[in-house]
Design a protein around this motif. Structure first.
Motif, PDB file in Angstrom:
ATOM      1  N   LYS A 171       1.612   6.266  -7.078  1.00 21.29           N
ATOM      2  CA  LYS A 171       0.095   7.907  -6.965  1.00 21.29           C
ATOM      3  C   LYS A 171       0.904   8.857  -7.105  1.00 21.29           C
ATOM      4  O   LYS A 171       0.383   9.656  -7.415  1.00 21.29           O
ATOM      5  CB  LYS A 171      -0.665   6.650  -6.087  1.00 21.29           C
ATOM      6  N   ASN A 172       1.537   9.350  -5.559  1.00 21.28           N
ATOM      7  CA  ASN A 172       2.084  10.793  -5.944  1.00 21.28           C
ATOM      8  C   ASN A 172       3.260  10.958  -6.576  1.00 21.28           C
ATOM      9  O   ASN A 172       2.878  12.110  -7.570  1.00 21.28           O
ATOM     10  CB  ASN A 172       2.904  10.557  -4.398  1.00 21.28           C
ATOM     11  N   GLU A 207       1.389   3.929  -2.782  1.00 21.05           N
ATOM     12  CA  GLU A 207       0.929   5.245  -2.352  1.00 21.05           C
ATOM     13  C   GLU A 207       1.726   6.414  -2.830  1.00 21.05           C
ATOM     14  O   GLU A 207       1.011   7.239  -3.812  1.00 21.05           O
ATOM     15  CB  GLU A 207       1.026   5.940  -1.479  1.00 21.05           C
ATOM     16  N   THR A 248       1.083  -1.045  -0.225  1.00 24.10           N
ATOM     17  CA  THR A 248      -0.058   0.092   0.167  1.00 24.10           C
ATOM     18  C   THR A 248       0.897   1.071   0.102  1.00 24.10           C
ATOM     19  O   THR A 248       1.032   2.293  -0.643  1.00 24.10           O
ATOM     20  CB  THR A 248      -0.817   0.076   1.192  1.00 24.10           C
ATOM     21  N   ASN A 249       1.881   1.357   0.719  1.00 28.96           N
ATOM     22  CA  ASN A 249       2.747   2.075   1.421  1.00 28.96           C
ATOM     23  C   ASN A 249       3.257   2.431  -0.584  1.00 28.96           C
ATOM     24  O   ASN A 249       4.164   3.703  -0.976  1.00 28.96           O
ATOM     25  CB  ASN A 249       3.805   2.435   1.963  1.00 28.96           C
ATOM     26  N   SER A 279      -6.901   8.241  -2.394  1.00 27.04           N
ATOM     27  CA  SER A 279      -6.959   6.810  -2.130  1.00 27.04           C
ATOM     28  C   SER A 279      -6.490   5.277  -2.777  1.00 27.04           C
ATOM     29  O   SER A 279      -7.099   5.318  -3.520  1.00 27.04           O
ATOM     30  CB  SER A 279      -6.711   6.673  -0.638  1.00 27.04           C
ATOM     31  N   VAL A 280      -5.275   5.045  -2.388  1.00 27.71           N
ATOM     32  CA  VAL A 280      -4.828   3.254  -3.371  1.00 27.71           C
ATOM     33  C   VAL A 280      -6.536   2.263  -3.696  1.00 27.71           C
ATOM     34  O   VAL A 280      -6.817   2.067  -4.651  1.00 27.71           O
ATOM     35  CB  VAL A 280      -3.945   3.151  -3.177  1.00 27.71           C
TER      36      VAL A 280
END
Length: 190
Positions: free
Chosen positions: A48-49, A45, A41-42, A99-100
């Motif tokens: 994604k950022n 993220e 997830t990190n 969020s993802v």
């Protein structure tokens, strides 16, 4: 205490220890899975950022092109480019504000509601990704694998560059031998 009772007590004790060990292994496995999910997830993220930042930068570049078109009295083209920049900024803001997990849920919902367009989009994305990978690998084969300072090819200390079998091209007149393969000076005995 009889031998049978002692064996039964030892068996019960072994069974308890086995259950404890099994529970500990299950807890450690659960913990490892949770840690892997957090790491994934990190990572997602972060990706994604980075994507949102890249979209924002691209939108700024497109907006700059629109401003340039406006300054050159290209009003109609400037409006189209401005609209494209606005759309890119909306997408970037949407990506950075979601969020993802929400994105994955949205994709899943879209796929369930629209399986045909989803499959077509997936195939097109796969083709685009394949072309990108192929182009990237072709470029990496053309470039030297080790570059030294200022992009010069890497050579271990104490080695000289190999002699080229082709003379460097120049602006020599047509019919000259510049740029053609050379043969080593070999004496023949006839």
């Amino acid at each position: 205490m009889s031998t049978k009772q002692q064996i039964d007590r030892e068996a019960a004790s072994a069974k308890d220890k086995l259950n404890e060990a099994s529970d500990e292994i299950k807890n450690q496995a659960r913990s490892a899975v949770d840690e892997a999910q957090r790491a994934a997830t990190n990572y997602a993220e972060d990706g994604k950022n980075v994507a949102a930042g890249s979209l924002t930068d691209f939108a700024k570049a497109v907006r700059s092109a629109s401003d340039e078109l406006s300054s050159r009295d290209q009003g109609m083209a400037a409006r189209f480019v401005t609209e494209a920049a606005d759309g890119l900024e909306r997408v970037a803001n949407s990506v950075s504000g979601t969020s993802v997990e929400e994105m994955a849920g949205s994709v899943t919902d879209f796929a369930r509601r629209n399986p045909g367009p989803f499959l077509v989009g997936t195939v097109l994305a796969g083709v685009a990704l394949g072309r990108f990978v192929k182009a990237s690998s072709e470029r990496s084969h053309d470039a030297p694998s080790h570059a030294g300072p200022a992009g010069t090819p890497y050579r271990p200390t104490g080695t000289a560059p190999a002699a080229s079998p082709v003379r460097p091209a120049s602006s020599a007149p047509a019919g000259s031998t510049v740029g053609t393969p050379t043969r080593p000076n070999v004496k023949t005995t006839s």
